[in-house]
Design a protein around this motif. Sequence first.
Motif, PDB file in Angstrom:
ATOM      1  N   ARG A   1       0.792  -1.224   0.000  1.00 30.72           N
ATOM      2  CA  ARG A   1       0.000   0.000   0.000  1.00 30.72           C
ATOM      3  C   ARG A   1       0.834   1.288   0.000  1.00 30.72           C
ATOM      4  NH1 ARG A   1      -3.543  -3.194  -1.284  1.00 30.72           N
ATOM      5  NH2 ARG A   1      -5.683  -3.139  -0.471  1.00 30.72           N
ATOM      6  N   LEU A   2       1.971   1.268   0.652  1.00 27.36           N
ATOM      7  CA  LEU A   2       2.753   2.498   0.786  1.00 27.36           C
ATOM      8  C   LEU A   2       3.733   2.641  -0.375  1.00 27.36           C
ATOM      9  CD1 LEU A   2       3.570   2.373   4.614  1.00 27.36           C
ATOM     10  CD2 LEU A   2       1.590   3.390   3.469  1.00 27.36           C
ATOM     11  N   ARG A   3       3.998   3.855  -0.745  1.00 26.93           N
ATOM     12  CA  ARG A   3       4.988   4.163  -1.781  1.00 26.93           C
ATOM     13  C   ARG A   3       6.036   5.077  -1.172  1.00 26.93           C
ATOM     14  NH1 ARG A   3       2.656   0.561  -3.244  1.00 26.93           N
ATOM     15  NH2 ARG A   3       1.654   0.107  -5.248  1.00 26.93           N
TER      16      ARG A   3
ATOM     17  N   LYS B   1      10.550   5.975  -0.944  1.00 24.95           N
ATOM     18  CA  LYS B   1      11.835   5.911  -1.634  1.00 24.95           C
ATOM     19  C   LYS B   1      12.544   4.595  -1.295  1.00 24.95           C
ATOM     20  CE  LYS B   1      15.982   8.712  -2.494  1.00 24.95           C
ATOM     21  NZ  LYS B   1      16.740   9.924  -2.091  1.00 24.95           N
ATOM     22  N   MET B   2      13.178   4.002  -2.277  1.00 20.37           N
ATOM     23  CA  MET B   2      13.914   2.746  -2.144  1.00 20.37           C
ATOM     24  C   MET B   2      12.994   1.534  -1.913  1.00 20.37           C
ATOM     25  SD  MET B   2      17.051   3.546  -2.630  1.00 20.37           S
ATOM     26  CE  MET B   2      17.937   2.095  -2.064  1.00 20.37           C
ATOM     27  N   ARG B   3      11.703   1.668  -2.181  1.00 20.19           N
ATOM     28  CA  ARG B   3      10.789   0.547  -1.988  1.00 20.19           C
ATOM     29  C   ARG B   3      11.137  -0.622  -2.902  1.00 20.19           C
ATOM     30  NH1 ARG B   3       6.279  -0.579  -4.976  1.00 20.19           N
ATOM     31  NH2 ARG B   3       4.753  -2.025  -4.061  1.00 20.19           N
ATOM     32  N   LYS B   4      11.263  -0.366  -4.190  1.00 20.53           N
ATOM     33  CA  LYS B   4      11.589  -1.427  -5.152  1.00 20.53           C
ATOM     34  C   LYS B   4      12.955  -2.053  -4.878  1.00 20.53           C
ATOM     35  CE  LYS B   4       8.141  -1.901  -8.144  1.00 20.53           C
ATOM     36  NZ  LYS B   4       7.533  -3.225  -8.417  1.00 20.53           N
ATOM     37  N   PRO B   5      14.007  -1.242  -4.673  1.00 19.69           N
ATOM     38  CA  PRO B   5      15.305  -1.862  -4.351  1.00 19.69           C
ATOM     39  C   PRO B   5      15.262  -2.703  -3.081  1.00 19.69           C
ATOM     40  CG  PRO B   5      15.619   0.420  -5.016  1.00 19.69           C
ATOM     41  CD  PRO B   5      14.146   0.205  -4.888  1.00 19.69           C
ATOM     42  N   LEU B   6      14.488  -2.265  -2.081  1.00 21.08           N
ATOM     43  CA  LEU B   6      14.374  -3.036  -0.842  1.00 21.08           C
ATOM     44  C   LEU B   6      13.708  -4.380  -1.102  1.00 21.08           C
ATOM     45  CD1 LEU B   6      14.635  -3.218   2.250  1.00 21.08           C
ATOM     46  CD2 LEU B   6      12.409  -2.081   2.410  1.00 21.08           C
ATOM     47  N   MET B   7      12.647  -4.385  -1.899  1.00 22.65           N
ATOM     48  CA  MET B   7      11.966  -5.629  -2.225  1.00 22.65           C
ATOM     49  C   MET B   7      12.884  -6.568  -2.999  1.00 22.65           C
ATOM     50  SD  MET B   7       8.292  -3.950  -3.297  1.00 22.65           S
ATOM     51  CE  MET B   7       7.716  -5.416  -4.128  1.00 22.65           C
ATOM     52  N   ASN B   8      13.609  -6.025  -3.952  1.00 21.47           N
ATOM     53  CA  ASN B   8      14.537  -6.850  -4.737  1.00 21.47           C
ATOM     54  C   ASN B   8      15.658  -7.400  -3.860  1.00 21.47           C
ATOM     55  OD1 ASN B   8      13.085  -6.366  -7.090  1.00 21.47           O
ATOM     56  ND2 ASN B   8      14.295  -4.567  -7.630  1.00 21.47           N
ATOM     57  N   LEU B   9      16.147  -6.580  -2.930  1.00 22.05           N
ATOM     58  CA  LEU B   9      17.220  -7.028  -2.036  1.00 22.05           C
ATOM     59  C   LEU B   9      16.750  -8.195  -1.170  1.00 22.05           C
ATOM     60  CD1 LEU B   9      20.038  -6.654  -0.776  1.00 22.05           C
ATOM     61  CD2 LEU B   9      19.001  -4.986   0.802  1.00 22.05           C
ATOM     62  N   MET B  10      15.535  -8.095  -0.638  1.00 23.90           N
ATOM     63  CA  MET B  10      15.019  -9.176   0.207  1.00 23.90           C
ATOM     64  C   MET B  10      14.818 -10.455  -0.606  1.00 23.90           C
ATOM     65  SD  MET B  10      12.446  -7.463   3.012  1.00 23.90           S
ATOM     66  CE  MET B  10      11.408  -6.523   1.882  1.00 23.90           C
ATOM     67  N   LEU B  11      14.374 -10.311  -1.863  1.00 25.41           N
ATOM     68  CA  LEU B  11      14.209 -11.498  -2.707  1.00 25.41           C
ATOM     69  C   LEU B  11      15.543 -12.163  -2.991  1.00 25.41           C
ATOM     70  CD1 LEU B  11      11.501 -10.408  -5.321  1.00 25.41           C
ATOM     71  CD2 LEU B  11      11.293 -12.165  -3.575  1.00 25.41           C
ATOM     72  N   ILE B  12      16.554 -11.352  -3.262  1.00 29.82           N
ATOM     73  CA  ILE B  12      17.888 -11.900  -3.561  1.00 29.82           C
ATOM     74  C   ILE B  12      18.474 -12.583  -2.330  1.00 29.82           C
ATOM     75  CG2 ILE B  12      20.254 -11.282  -4.161  1.00 29.82           C
ATOM     76  CD1 ILE B  12      19.055  -9.042  -5.925  1.00 29.82           C
ATOM     77  N   LEU B  13      18.370 -11.937  -1.176  1.00 28.46           N
ATOM     78  CA  LEU B  13      18.898 -12.534   0.054  1.00 28.46           C
ATOM     79  C   LEU B  13      18.173 -13.834   0.387  1.00 28.46           C
ATOM     80  CD1 LEU B  13      19.366  -9.381   2.342  1.00 28.46           C
ATOM     81  CD2 LEU B  13      21.152 -10.721   1.213  1.00 28.46           C
ATOM     82  N   GLY B  14      16.875 -13.904   0.063  1.00 24.92           N
ATOM     83  CA  GLY B  14      16.113 -15.108   0.339  1.00 24.92           C
ATOM     84  C   GLY B  14      16.520 -16.301  -0.506  1.00 24.92           C
ATOM     85  N   MET B  15      17.262 -16.059  -1.596  1.00 25.37           N
ATOM     86  CA  MET B  15      17.708 -17.157  -2.450  1.00 25.37           C
ATOM     87  C   MET B  15      18.899 -17.905  -1.859  1.00 25.37           C
ATOM     88  SD  MET B  15      17.457 -15.349  -6.199  1.00 25.37           S
ATOM     89  CE  MET B  15      15.917 -14.641  -6.782  1.00 25.37           C
ATOM     90  N   PHE B  16      19.605 -17.286  -0.918  1.00 23.67           N
ATOM     91  CA  PHE B  16      20.764 -17.936  -0.318  1.00 23.67           C
ATOM     92  C   PHE B  16      20.304 -18.853   0.814  1.00 23.67           C
ATOM     93  CE2 PHE B  16      22.490 -14.093  -2.216  1.00 23.67           C
ATOM     94  CZ  PHE B  16      23.642 -14.566  -2.844  1.00 23.67           C
ATOM     95  N   PRO B  17      20.796 -20.093   0.855  1.00 18.94           N
ATOM     96  CA  PRO B  17      20.376 -21.018   1.926  1.00 18.94           C
ATOM     97  C   PRO B  17      20.854 -20.545   3.287  1.00 18.94           C
ATOM     98  CG  PRO B  17      22.159 -21.959   0.604  1.00 18.94           C
ATOM     99  CD  PRO B  17      21.725 -20.710  -0.096  1.00 18.94           C
ATOM    100  N   GLY B  18      20.022 -20.795   4.296  1.00 18.34           N
ATOM    101  CA  GLY B  18      20.316 -20.311   5.637  1.00 18.34           C
ATOM    102  C   GLY B  18      21.575 -20.906   6.248  1.00 18.34           C
ATOM    103  N   PHE B  19      21.937 -22.135   5.846  1.00 16.07           N
ATOM    104  CA  PHE B  19      23.095 -22.767   6.484  1.00 16.07           C
ATOM    105  C   PHE B  19      24.413 -22.076   6.142  1.00 16.07           C
ATOM    106  CE2 PHE B  19      22.629 -25.169   2.493  1.00 16.07           C
ATOM    107  CZ  PHE B  19      23.915 -25.096   1.989  1.00 16.07           C
ATOM    108  N   MET B  20      24.401 -21.193   5.113  1.00 12.34           N
ATOM    109  CA  MET B  20      25.631 -20.474   4.772  1.00 12.34           C
ATOM    110  C   MET B  20      26.091 -19.569   5.918  1.00 12.34           C
ATOM    111  SD  MET B  20      24.991 -19.423   0.795  1.00 12.34           S
ATOM    112  CE  MET B  20      26.537 -18.533   0.717  1.00 12.34           C
TER     113      MET B  20
END
Length: 289
Positions: free
Chosen positions: A106-108, A110-129
């Motif tokens: 709902r909210l718009r 600054k840095m909303r899109k980069p934040l979402m992309n960053l969380m998606l990328i970080l989520g691709m790395f397995p936790g055991f690393m």
Amino acid sequence: MAKKFRSKKRVERTTNALIYIILILISVVWLVPFFYLILQSLRAGTGVGSSSFLPKQWTFDNYIKLFTDKSYFNFPRWYGTTLIISLFVTVIQTVIVLVTSYALSRLRFKMRKPLMNLMLILGMFPGFMSMTAIYFLLKVMNLTQDFSIVGLILVYVASSCMGYYICKGFFDTIPKSLDEAARIDGANRQTVFIKVILPLAKPIIIYTVLTAFMAPWGEYMFASLMAFGNQNNYNVAVGLKAMLDKEVVDVYFTRFCAAAVIISIPITILFMWLQKYYVQGVTGGSVKG
């Protein structure tokens, strides 16, 4: 024309029959280990070896001894520890995921899109690393071994906001005009979220609750590292693995099977009870927002 139609129907029936056969075979492959566990848990005796698939002598002693014999393994404590961790993680993670998803939907800002992309990328790395680094950080804070329950809860909820994607997709399907109408009537963001959006988001809430509860219920890697040999703070996954150690497996194998059946019951009941909402949550949140 009629011959062509009959040929097409014949091909369709053959294809459907093959699909059903494949699905039946897959179901058998999935269900045989589970039925084996149930049968072995009802077998008299303790060892791994058995000359037949069906027990020669049936008994409930393995289930009884799980809760009465605490001379070496304390299964009730493991079960209670796992339940406490799962309940705390479920509540905290569900709240974090819901508020994060609503804000990103709902909210718009600054840095909303980069934040979402960053969380998606970080989520691709397995936790055991990051297991080793996380362990030493928690060890410095004295949140391992004797206090590993608190440490595990922190580990499981720390990255909750990165699971926003499905939930955000569901919130995107709810018309923003509802928010605007409530804001015109004088409601603030918190009131809109609690009284307008959440009542409409029951499927995704249940989906989030189920996934949050299931994750720590059977988790082994972090739990074994955090407990580090302290049997009192084992969860059921680590405890059951200890029952399969070569020194004790001949004594505890049938009890291990009984424990495996018992720990599957809560997840099975929850999933069967809430399956309709689970499917609605997944499909409703799969749209691109």
